[in-house]
Enzyme design. Structure first.
Site: not given
Ligand code: UN1
Length: 496
Positions: A174, A227-228, A231-232, A249, A283, A384
């Site tokens: 998805k 994602g956030s 939601v996780g 993640e 992230c 965040e």
């Molecule tokens: C993300 O933002 O979910 O290290 C991944 C980094 C990228 C991956 C980010 N290679 O910023």
């Protein structure tokens, strides 16, 4: 107008609901890139059935042969890199240079998965009994539900789908509503590379319908999500009810430390790149900068000057340094945080507003933003924001710097700029994060190394590298007794 379809059981099929969502360019909202199915839970069910049926066959193919298909996918992605990177910039907004990096991360991950087809290592160990042999090997898990965000529309699905497939799982994918076209292209490439029917299924639609249907489906064995943290937590709750394997993640509030002995020019380049690349929507983005008091004023001034002159615009223009944010609601959220920051008493010294003018009015462009005098426990220091907003903190020494850095519920990426090996070593040891960079920014993870975080950033898994195979495989332990008699572990003694 281009109308896209779901991919279920090896066929491209129209939306059953007859309803669609639009994919628009965040740099120019008038530009509609295509329309995509707003799928129903029935379509998820069909996709799961297809994936379940295909699993037996796919799992029976030797891993090196599954790897061959991924190598082909890598080659196609390589050939189409420029075209796909341009699609990525159009639907996501990030500048072309970064879009090419996003696509390259997908290529690298596919090649790594291809290589892993001939490894998929596991352990053998001695038995405590004679004439007995112990070994372990990896088996696929089953059907994986893969749910990815819009900020890395090629890299993040690649991080999950390629290893999932290499390990012998089948997939219901998805993609995000804000960047669905890259997902379509990725699945097209897998189809062209020869992935058999039912092995990869693509279902477009909303989180509330398609996402929830995946989470609750009893025949989905595992979920991989980026994602956030909010939601996780919901995913863990819903998918936990059917005891799925879950890899999460999640968010970050990453900081870069700048010590008084740092090469300030280098630290500046890192901080600007970490804070404003992808308009702060990673992230791993640097959202806090912690500076030693001796160089605080000087570094802040340097950062301010660079940030003020950052060229913001449409990412397809090669001279642009920062693109738009993804959509209007994200823009509003960022701005709300700016208002919160001001109310909390932090000092807004740059940005804090939408860019105005003819070239900006049709997109979601936000100014590079800097807060100083931020109280460590305030919301802008803790939550965040996922936008081009950084908070500065002044500290007196390395211990305080690490304390401020660790004062967050997240723990993904971190960075320290220093020339002093002792301070660097202390940071490596004491920083609570999944990733620490020495003299490099908080962004820029490489696909062959473990990626993930501690605390609320995840649930203990690591994507990337060899560790991602712990998510997508189950270990089978095997005892082979060739003594010809009943041997009892824990009971027989060596002498008897
Ligand atoms: C993300 O933002 O979910 O290290 C991944 C980094 C990228 C991956 C980010 N290679 O910023």
């Amino acid at each position: 107008m281009m109308e896209y379809k779901n991919y279920i059981n090896g066929k491209w099929v129209s939306s059953k609901s007859g309803k669609y969502f639009e994919n628009r360019n965040p740099a120019n909202w008038d530009e509609i890139i295509g329309i995509f199915p707003l799928s129903t839970s029935d379509e998820v069910d069909e996709a799961v059935k297809a994936a379940k049926k295909a699993f037996k066959y796919w799992a029976s193919i030797p891993a090196p042969k599954r790897g061959e298909i991924l190598r082909k996918a890598a080659e196609i992605l390589m050939k189409r890199k420029e075209e796909i990177s341009r699609i990525l910039t159009r639907e996501n907004g990030k500048i072309l240079k970064e879009a090419r990096g996003d696509t390259q991360e997908g290529i690298d991950t596919a090649f790594y998965a291809f290589g892993e087809g001939r490894r998929l290592f596991s352990y053998t160990t001695p038995s405590e009994l004679p004439n007995k042999f112990c070994l372990t090997f990896r088996r696929p898990v089953g059907v994986f539900g893969i749910i990815t965000p819009w900020n890395f529309p090629i890299a993040l699905p690649s991080w999950k789908i390629f290893p999932a497939l290499l390990a012998g799982n089948t997939v219901v994918f998805k993609p995000p509503v804000d960047a669905p076209l890259c997902a379509y292209e990725l699945v097209k490439i897998l189809e062209e590379a020869g992935v058999p029917e039912g092995v990869i299924n693509l279902v477009f639609g909303s989180g509330s319908v398609v996402g929830e249907a995946i989470l609750a489906h009893p025949d989905i064995d595992g979920i991989a999500f980026t994602g956030s943290s909010e939601v996780g937590a919901r995913i863990a709750e819903v998918a936990g009810k059917t005891l799925k394997k879950i890899s999460l993640e999640l968010g970050g509030k990453n900081a870069q430390i700048v010590m008084d002995d740092a090469n300030l020019e280098l630290a500046l380049e890192g901080a600007i790149w970490g804070a404003y690349a992808t308009a702060g929507q990673r992230c791993t983005a640097t959202s806090r900068i912690i500076v030693h008091e001796k160089v605080y004023d000087e570094f802040l001034e340097m950062f301010y000057e660079r940030a003020k002159n950052l060229k913001v615009g449409n990412g397809l223009d090669e001279s642009v340094e920062m693109g738009p944010v993804i959509n209007e609601s994200q823009l509003k959220k960022i701005h709300e945080y700016v208002e919160i920051g001001k109310k909390e008493g932090a000092k807004l010294i740059l940005g804090g507003e939408r860019l105005k003018g003819e070239e900006y009015d049709k997109g979601f462009f936000y100014k590079p933003t800097i807060f100083t005098d931020v109280s460590p426990n305030s919301r802008i220091a803790q939550e965040e924001i996922f936008g081009p907003v950084v908070c500065f903190f002044k500290v007196k020494d390395i211990d305080e710097a690490i304390e401020v850095l660790n004062n967050t519920k997240y723990g993904l990426s971190s960075s320290i700029y220093t020339q002093d090996i002792n301070k660097a070593m202390k940071a490596i040891e004491k920083i609570e994060a999944g990733i620490t960079y020495i003299n490099g920014p908080t962004i820029g993870a490489e696909c062959h190394l473990p990626f993930g975080g501690v605390k609320n950033t995840g649930n203990g898994h690591r994507e990337g590298g060899w560790t991602v195979y712990d998510i997508f495989t189950e270990i089978k332990t095997v005892y082979i007794d060739y003594s010809g008699k009943l041997q009892k572990a824990q009971i027989d003694t060596w002498e008897s």
